[in-house]
Design a protein around this motif. Structure first.
Motif, short mmCIF file in Angstrom:
data_model
loop_
_atom_site.label_atom_id
_atom_site.label_comp_id
_atom_site.label_asym_id
_atom_site.label_seq_id
_atom_site.Cartn_x
_atom_site.Cartn_y
_atom_site.Cartn_z
N GLY A 1 7.14 3.62 -10.32
CA GLY A 1 7.44 4.96 -10.79
C GLY A 1 8.42 5.67 -10.23
N MET A 2 9.62 4.88 -10.01
CA MET A 2 10.58 5.58 -9.38
C MET A 2 11.86 5.19 -10.36
SD MET A 2 10.00 4.18 -5.31
CE MET A 2 11.22 4.65 -4.79
N ASP B 1 2.50 10.30 -3.90
CA ASP B 1 1.11 9.89 -3.70
C ASP B 1 1.14 8.73 -4.75
OD1 ASP B 1 1.20 11.93 -5.71
OD2 ASP B 1 -1.14 12.17 -5.27
N ARG B 2 1.44 8.88 -6.11
CA ARG B 2 1.21 7.83 -7.05
C ARG B 2 2.37 6.84 -6.78
NH1 ARG B 2 1.60 10.67 -12.89
NH2 ARG B 2 1.02 8.36 -13.29
N ALA C 1 2.83 5.49 -3.99
CA ALA C 1 2.30 5.05 -3.03
C ALA C 1 1.01 4.05 -3.38
CB ALA C 1 1.67 5.90 -2.04
N ALA C 2 0.58 4.73 -4.50
CA ALA C 2 -0.74 3.91 -4.96
C ALA C 2 -0.26 2.60 -5.84
CB ALA C 2 -1.49 4.93 -5.95
N LEU C 3 0.92 2.72 -6.53
CA LEU C 3 1.20 1.72 -7.08
C LEU C 3 1.94 0.62 -6.25
CD1 LEU C 3 3.07 3.42 -10.02
CD2 LEU C 3 1.25 2.02 -10.11
N PHE C 4 2.53 0.95 -5.12
CA PHE C 4 2.92 0.05 -4.17
C PHE C 4 1.73 -0.72 -3.60
CE2 PHE C 4 4.58 -1.21 0.21
CZ PHE C 4 5.88 -1.58 -0.42
N ALA C 5 0.83 -0.07 -3.08
CA ALA C 5 -0.51 -0.58 -2.62
C ALA C 5 -1.12 -1.76 -3.47
CB ALA C 5 -1.39 0.57 -2.20
N ALA C 6 -1.00 -1.54 -4.83
CA ALA C 6 -1.71 -2.69 -5.63
C ALA C 6 -0.83 -3.66 -6.24
CB ALA C 6 -2.07 -1.52 -6.97
N ARG C 7 0.29 -3.61 -5.29
CA ARG C 7 1.55 -4.40 -5.76
C ARG C 7 0.98 -6.05 -5.66
NH1 ARG C 7 2.55 -3.09 -0.58
NH2 ARG C 7 3.15 -4.58 0.77
N ARG C 8 -0.08 -6.30 -4.67
CA ARG C 8 -0.44 -7.85 -4.52
C ARG C 8 -0.99 -8.14 -5.71
NH1 ARG C 8 1.95 -9.03 -0.15
NH2 ARG C 8 1.83 -7.36 1.57
N ALA C 9 -1.82 -7.28 -6.55
CA ALA C 9 -2.66 -7.63 -7.62
C ALA C 9 -1.91 -8.03 -9.11
CB ALA C 9 -3.49 -6.27 -8.10
N VAL C 10 -0.53 -7.92 -8.93
CA VAL C 10 0.45 -8.18 -10.26
C VAL C 10 0.48 -9.75 -10.26
CG1 VAL C 10 1.23 -5.92 -10.26
CG2 VAL C 10 2.55 -7.49 -9.12
N PRO C 11 0.90 -10.24 -11.39
CA PRO C 11 1.29 -11.53 -11.49
C PRO C 11 2.41 -12.01 -10.58
CG PRO C 11 0.64 -10.73 -13.73
CD PRO C 11 0.72 -9.43 -12.62
#
Length: 258
Positions: free
Chosen positions: A136-137, A240-241, A243-253
């Motif tokens: 989101g950047m 904050d959004r 950071a949430a996307l960054f924290a979820a990065r390991r779930a992406v293919p």
């Protein structure tokens, strides 16, 4: 220390290593300040006639700004306090040649450094990508620097595809981003060989040529960079959004390597 500097006065070459291997050589505020100071120091050090810039370890050259290095931003879309703005050699008015030796990942804010190196030598296992859009950047400064060094379509694809793709060292070489490939164990010597050659030539001629090369594109570069603060302020998600996307990065293919 987050930077390691080794000077060889006999050869006239300084090797600068981003020394935060435990953080994939991400740049924190101390490292950013250290780089800016080091380039200014080299301006006045006649014993340094060429520089090799690399990263510690084999996993990454640099992965951009450390996510923990937060800087309060002005409340205006026309201003951005960018902690990486002065980390490149040209930002410090250094016109001694810099050879980047890329080992492993180079992504995001790493392009501030690669964008201001004269040329890039890479290990054949290196990869290049720009994760901004995935989190989101806006990729503004990074995209501008890479558009100066790559065919437009390649720069656009890398900037827009985020973490979904990584540019292989071979593809980077084919499109001209990288000037030489080497096996990982041979990368340091390949970069040093080029830097020693440059350091061995008459220094004023080398620096004058560096300055001439950059003058050919500097006007367009400065005009493009001037648009970056407003684009970032208008296009970035709230922190904050991000950071949430960054924290979820390991779930992406896993990213596609091309």
């Amino acid at each position: 220390m987050t930077l390691r500097v080794e000077r060889d006065e006999a050869d006239g070459v300084a090797v600068v290593t981003l020394d935060r291997e435990h953080r994939h050589n991400a740049i924190d505020l101390a490292t950013a300040a250290g780089l800016a100071a080091l380039w200014r120091e080299f301006r006045h050090d006649d014993a340094v006639r060429a520089v090799v810039l690399t990263g510690a370890g084999g996993a990454a050259f640099c992965t951009g700004i450390d996510r923990d290095a937060s800087v309060p931003q002005p409340g205006s879309p026309y201003s951005v306090d960018d902690p990486l703005a002065a980390i490149g050699p040209k930002a410090a008015d250094l016109w001694k040649p810099v050879v980047a030796a890329v080992n492993g990942m180079a992504c995001g804010g790493a392009f501030y450094l690669l964008g201001e190196a004269e040329f890039i030598v890479a290990s054949d296992t290196a990869t290049f990508f720009d994760p901004h859009t995935s989190y989101g950047m806006v990729s503004a400064y990074e995209a501008v620097y890479m558009a100066q060094r790559m065919p437009f379509g390649e720069a656009a694809r890398m900037s827009l595809m985020g973490t979904a793709e990584r540019l292989s060292a071979r593809r980077a070489y084919e499109i001209g981003l990288v000037s030489e490939l080497a096996a990982p164990a041979e990368l340091p010597e390949a970069a040093l060989r080029a830097a020693r050659t440059l350091a061995g030539f008459p220094t004023q001629a080398v620096q004058g040529t560096v300055r001439a090369l950059w003058s050919a594109k500097q006007a367009a570069l400065q005009q493009a960079l001037a648009q970056a603060p407003a684009l970032i302020a208008l296009g970035n998600l709230p922190p904050d959004r991000q950071a949430a996307l960054f924290a979820a990065r390991r779930a992406v293919p896993e990213p596609r390597l091309r």
